[in-house]
Design a protein around this motif. Structure first.
Motif, PDB file in Angstrom:
ATOM      1  N   LYS A 163       0.924  -1.081   0.147  1.00 56.11           N
ATOM      2  CA  LYS A 163       0.110   0.051  -0.007  1.00 56.11           C
ATOM      3  C   LYS A 163       0.706   1.279   0.135  1.00 56.11           C
ATOM      4  O   LYS A 163       0.644   2.382  -0.907  1.00 56.11           O
ATOM      5  CB  LYS A 163      -0.944   0.034   1.043  1.00 56.11           C
ATOM      6  CG  LYS A 163      -1.972   1.151   1.002  1.00 56.11           C
ATOM      7  CD  LYS A 163      -1.968   2.004   2.427  1.00 56.11           C
ATOM      8  CE  LYS A 163      -1.239   1.599   3.840  1.00 56.11           C
ATOM      9  NZ  LYS A 163      -0.920   2.683   4.869  1.00 56.11           N
ATOM     10  N   PHE A 174       2.499   1.670  -3.587  1.00 51.09           N
ATOM     11  CA  PHE A 174       1.614   2.221  -4.737  1.00 51.09           C
ATOM     12  C   PHE A 174       1.439   3.862  -4.226  1.00 51.09           C
ATOM     13  O   PHE A 174       1.367   4.521  -5.079  1.00 51.09           O
ATOM     14  CB  PHE A 174       0.276   1.193  -4.266  1.00 51.09           C
ATOM     15  CG  PHE A 174       0.232   0.233  -4.972  1.00 51.09           C
ATOM     16  CD1 PHE A 174       1.181  -0.351  -5.926  1.00 51.09           C
ATOM     17  CD2 PHE A 174      -0.613  -0.735  -4.677  1.00 51.09           C
ATOM     18  CE1 PHE A 174       1.081  -1.404  -6.635  1.00 51.09           C
ATOM     19  CE2 PHE A 174      -0.673  -2.134  -5.200  1.00 51.09           C
ATOM     20  CZ  PHE A 174       0.277  -2.402  -6.126  1.00 51.09           C
ATOM     21  N   ALA A 175       1.093   4.205  -2.934  1.00 47.73           N
ATOM     22  CA  ALA A 175       0.827   5.427  -2.653  1.00 47.73           C
ATOM     23  C   ALA A 175       1.960   6.284  -3.086  1.00 47.73           C
ATOM     24  O   ALA A 175       1.673   7.611  -3.572  1.00 47.73           O
ATOM     25  CB  ALA A 175       0.430   5.641  -1.088  1.00 47.73           C
ATOM     26  N   MET A 204      -3.305   8.088  -7.697  1.00 49.95           N
ATOM     27  CA  MET A 204      -4.470   7.578  -6.975  1.00 49.95           C
ATOM     28  C   MET A 204      -4.673   7.910  -5.895  1.00 49.95           C
ATOM     29  O   MET A 204      -3.936   7.833  -5.044  1.00 49.95           O
ATOM     30  CB  MET A 204      -3.984   6.025  -7.096  1.00 49.95           C
ATOM     31  CG  MET A 204      -3.667   5.486  -8.410  1.00 49.95           C
ATOM     32  SD  MET A 204      -5.318   4.894  -9.166  1.00 49.95           S
ATOM     33  CE  MET A 204      -4.778   4.073 -10.727  1.00 49.95           C
ATOM     34  N   ARG A 257      -5.383   7.813  -1.992  1.00 50.22           N
ATOM     35  CA  ARG A 257      -5.072   6.751  -0.896  1.00 50.22           C
ATOM     36  C   ARG A 257      -5.858   5.733  -0.495  1.00 50.22           C
ATOM     37  O   ARG A 257      -5.923   4.660  -0.431  1.00 50.22           O
ATOM     38  CB  ARG A 257      -4.365   7.597   0.279  1.00 50.22           C
ATOM     39  CG  ARG A 257      -3.511   6.591   1.298  1.00 50.22           C
ATOM     40  CD  ARG A 257      -2.717   7.323   2.167  1.00 50.22           C
ATOM     41  NE  ARG A 257      -1.476   7.715   1.733  1.00 50.22           N
ATOM     42  CZ  ARG A 257      -0.551   7.230   2.392  1.00 50.22           C
ATOM     43  NH1 ARG A 257      -0.428   6.108   3.301  1.00 50.22           N
ATOM     44  NH2 ARG A 257       0.825   7.539   1.801  1.00 50.22           N
ATOM     45  N   ILE A 259      -6.888   3.136  -2.987  1.00 46.85           N
ATOM     46  CA  ILE A 259      -5.579   1.925  -2.791  1.00 46.85           C
ATOM     47  C   ILE A 259      -5.885   0.968  -1.516  1.00 46.85           C
ATOM     48  O   ILE A 259      -5.989  -0.121  -1.844  1.00 46.85           O
ATOM     49  CB  ILE A 259      -4.204   2.592  -2.523  1.00 46.85           C
ATOM     50  CG1 ILE A 259      -3.985   3.397  -3.897  1.00 46.85           C
ATOM     51  CG2 ILE A 259      -3.158   1.517  -2.401  1.00 46.85           C
ATOM     52  CD1 ILE A 259      -2.619   4.165  -3.834  1.00 46.85           C
ATOM     53  N   SER A 271      -3.623  -9.673  -4.880  1.00 43.57           N
ATOM     54  CA  SER A 271      -2.514  -8.907  -4.964  1.00 43.57           C
ATOM     55  C   SER A 271      -1.380 -10.258  -5.067  1.00 43.57           C
ATOM     56  O   SER A 271      -1.327 -10.877  -4.199  1.00 43.57           O
ATOM     57  CB  SER A 271      -2.083  -7.858  -3.975  1.00 43.57           C
ATOM     58  OG  SER A 271      -2.994  -6.906  -3.984  1.00 43.57           O
ATOM     59  N   THR A 301      -2.002  -5.357  -8.172  1.00 41.30           N
ATOM     60  CA  THR A 301      -3.205  -5.666  -7.536  1.00 41.30           C
ATOM     61  C   THR A 301      -4.199  -5.625  -8.791  1.00 41.30           C
ATOM     62  O   THR A 301      -4.099  -4.843  -9.576  1.00 41.30           O
ATOM     63  CB  THR A 301      -3.619  -4.581  -6.459  1.00 41.30           C
ATOM     64  OG1 THR A 301      -2.827  -4.633  -5.480  1.00 41.30           O
ATOM     65  CG2 THR A 301      -5.003  -4.875  -5.890  1.00 41.30           C
ATOM     66  N   PHE A 309      -3.159  -1.784  -9.827  1.00 46.81           N
ATOM     67  CA  PHE A 309      -2.166  -0.997  -9.412  1.00 46.81           C
ATOM     68  C   PHE A 309      -0.949  -1.969  -9.696  1.00 46.81           C
ATOM     69  O   PHE A 309      -1.087  -2.912  -9.669  1.00 46.81           O
ATOM     70  CB  PHE A 309      -2.175  -0.616  -8.119  1.00 46.81           C
ATOM     71  CG  PHE A 309      -3.420  -0.255  -7.514  1.00 46.81           C
ATOM     72  CD1 PHE A 309      -3.890   1.022  -7.980  1.00 46.81           C
ATOM     73  CD2 PHE A 309      -4.156  -0.756  -6.509  1.00 46.81           C
ATOM     74  CE1 PHE A 309      -5.089   1.594  -7.625  1.00 46.81           C
ATOM     75  CE2 PHE A 309      -5.168  -0.276  -5.972  1.00 46.81           C
ATOM     76  CZ  PHE A 309      -5.592   1.037  -6.214  1.00 46.81           C
TER      77      PHE A 309
END
Ligand code: 1VU
Length: 178
Positions: free
Chosen positions: A30, A33-34, A40, A42, A45, A65, A79, A93
């Motif tokens: 997470k 990705f953030a 995106m 948060r 996500i 994932s 993901t 993602f």
């Protein structure tokens, strides 16, 4: 969980992998990705990654994932949402941690994803809205900007999204990807 050199590739839906480790790796993913996908939101996500494993929450089987693990630490992942009845998956993602990029991890991750999605979900295709600057990476993974999949198979299933370019990948039914 499978070993390949010093990397492990773990699917968060795997049985037999310690749930606590999966939970910690999902939090790490997470955060990757953030950082790597700043456009995106948060909360979005978090929702897609965590809903399945959040303690006390209604389990959602929507998203899975696949994570790259090195020395017990997550360094990236993908993901995706498998649409089993339509035999395709949507990649939501995809990212590798900043200091681990361009080492080939992203390529190996995508190959493991293809193998997993073919064997476990019966998928024949992936669709994704690729960020402009990631189109080159997706092209190298066999994605095209031409969409050959029948519209009836995917329209209404995946959300329209302005911020990217829709791309498709056919998963070979026989090729050993890993
Ligand atoms: O095989 P070659 O050496 O010829 O090429 C490499 C690499 O040079 C190339 N590549 C790229 N080409 C163009 N634009 C890029 N941004 C790019 N990144 C890599 O692709 C070949 C494979 O390289 P790799 O296996 O070493 O790839 P990485 O481990 O660096 O992983 C690639 C990604 C894109 C995942 C990684 O660089 C990353 O996390 N970038 C920032 C986040 C991002 O852009 N993610 C994708 C956004 S789209 C999305 O998530 C919705 C689906």
């Amino acid at each position: 969980e499978e070993e390949a050199g010093n990397l492990n590739f773990v699917c968060a839906s795997n049985d037999g992998v310690d749930e606590h480790m999966i939970w910690l790796w999902l939090i790490g993913l997470k955060n990757i990705f953030a950082r790597q996908l700043p456009n995106m939101p948060r909360e979005y996500i978090v929702r897609l990654l965590m809903d399945r494993h959040a303690p006390g929450s209604e389990p959602s089987l929507n998203h899975k994932s696949v994570m790259v693990i090195r020395r017990n630490t997550v360094v990236g992942g993908i993901t995706y949402r498998p649409y089993i009845s339509q035999n395709f998956g949507e990649i939501a993602f995809c990212a590798i941690a900043a200091d681990e990029q361009v080492k080939g991890y992203g390529t190996r991750l995508m190959n493991h994803l293809k193998q997993h999605a073919r064997e476990m979900d019966g998928l024949t295709h992936f669709l994704t809205y690729a960020d402009n600057n990631a189109v080159g990476y997706f092209v190298k993974q066999g994605f095209t900007k031409e969409i050959y999949l029948d519209k009836e198979r995917w329209q209404g299933y995946i959300k329209d999204y302005d911020g990217g370019i829709l791309m498709e990948c056919h998963i070979d039914p026989k090729l050993p990807y890993t």
